[in-house]
Design an enzyme around this catalytic site. Sequence first.
Site: not given
Ligand SMILES: Nc1ncnc2c1ncn2[C@@H]1O[C@H](COP(=O)(O)OP(=O)(O)OP(=O)(O)O)[C@@H](O)[C@H]1O
Ligand SMILES: Nc1nc2c(ncn2[C@@H]2O[C@H](COP(=O)(O)O)[C@@H](O)[C@H]2O)c(=O)[nH]1
Length: 380
Positions: A164, A257, A268
């Site tokens: 990204r 996001r 997703r």
């Molecule tokens: N408690 C919350 N309240 C509102 N917005 C939130 C909260 N926590 C996270 N966010 C927002 O939600 C969006 C998704 O968060 P984040 O990217 O950390 O999710 P993730 O679980 O890591 O997703 P992925 O698995 O796709 O990587 C972001 O824009 C973040 O700023």
């Molecule tokens: N099994 C695994 N899942 C992973 C790993 N690294 C990230 N993730 C999961 O993929 C999704 C999507 O991530 P995104 O960065 O494309 O939004 C998210 O649920 C991550 O937790 C891995 O090494 N192994």
Amino acid sequence: MGEEAPEYLVDSRDRYQSATDIGDKIYVVGGSEKSADSLVGVKIFDKLTGKWSVPTVLGTKPILSKGHSAVLLKKNQILILKRESSASDGAWFLEVDTPYVKDQKKLLGTEVVAWSKGVREHGLKPIVISGPSGVGKGTLISKLMKEYPSAFGFSISHTTRAPREKELNGVHYYFTERSLMEKDIREGKFLESASVHGNLYGTSIEAVETVTDVGKRCILDIDVQGARSVRASSLEAIFIFISPPSFDELEKRLRARGTETEEQVQKRLRNAKAEIEQGRTPGLFDHILVNDDLETCYQNLKKLLALDEIPDASYEPVIENFIVPLNHSISRKDAMIQINCNGSQSKNSTPDMFELDVSSLKGGAPGRTRGLLISSIKRL
Ligand SMILES: Nc1ncnc2c1ncn2[C@@H]1O[C@H](COP(=O)(O)OP(=O)(O)OP(=O)(O)O)[C@@H](O)[C@H]1O
Ligand SMILES: Nc1nc2c(ncn2[C@@H]2O[C@H](COP(=O)(O)O)[C@@H](O)[C@H]2O)c(=O)[nH]1
């Protein structure tokens, strides 16, 4: 048919080779004096067929330039002590039939052994954070890493998805090609991998080792399939599932996001339903945190991790500057490994006998995330 005992395979005076008898097999480790540095080979002799095989060797290999000694720890693990080495680098394990090795045997269709290094510190368990896409895992982890940069380290996953905007290779992910990643998975370089939302993601053994090697607590951000695989592996970890307050809120966050196309968002969200369901699987996650208000969830996460930081009661102080002597032999007596230094001529006047408590053996990933508490070596 049956062949001779290990003594016939390796000269017991040879400090560069060892033979360890486990069931129908004999595991021969080492090389010659010349090759010991770079070629720590492992060969397996099958007593039933009388044949040798060379296994696929996983994990980081030790450098055994001064030779080694070996003793059977459990039926599936051999302890290797490096001659003339420090306590922090002295103990290694050759796993021959642990659950991880069994999995890899099935996957690779060959004999497999895996090296792992004994860790000196009683390292805190890695933390696996899982939950549906958009729930806030990354946000919570970033906050933790920002507040405690020297305590936590992020396990950088590999993925075949495109970066990204603002995502950097080697920081957020190792962005790679499917064929390369599949090859590395086949070669056993990954602790776990899964197909997630149409792309391949995985945690390499090296990613976990890199963090634990610098003494930090490793954080893995992986999907539920990955969490399941790690749970089934020998890595002892704390498993935390982050749950959204509602499905509508999850959708709102994912859309806000703005990193996915509409089609990807739909995919997703479909997967999120199954993941939330699987998050409730009994025994899979140790804790479930609802990420409603971010700050509240973050404080709860910190509380949870602090709870886990109670020191291991079996921890004992290390003998300062302990060096495994060049001339020694090791043997096992119940839960103790006895290191007999043969009236050692060691420069630092090492006493004659040491004991090393194997009951402190911890689970962990192949590589440097597991091991004996080397600190439990004590004077007899
Ligand atoms: N408690 C919350 N309240 C509102 N917005 C939130 C909260 N926590 C996270 N966010 C927002 O939600 C969006 C998704 O968060 P984040 O990217 O950390 O999710 P993730 O679980 O890591 O997703 P992925 O698995 O796709 O990587 C972001 O824009 C973040 O700023
Ligand atoms: N099994 C695994 N899942 C992973 C790993 N690294 C990230 N993730 C999961 O993929 C999704 C999507 O991530 P995104 O960065 O494309 O939004 C998210 O649920 C991550 O937790 C891995 O090494 N192994």
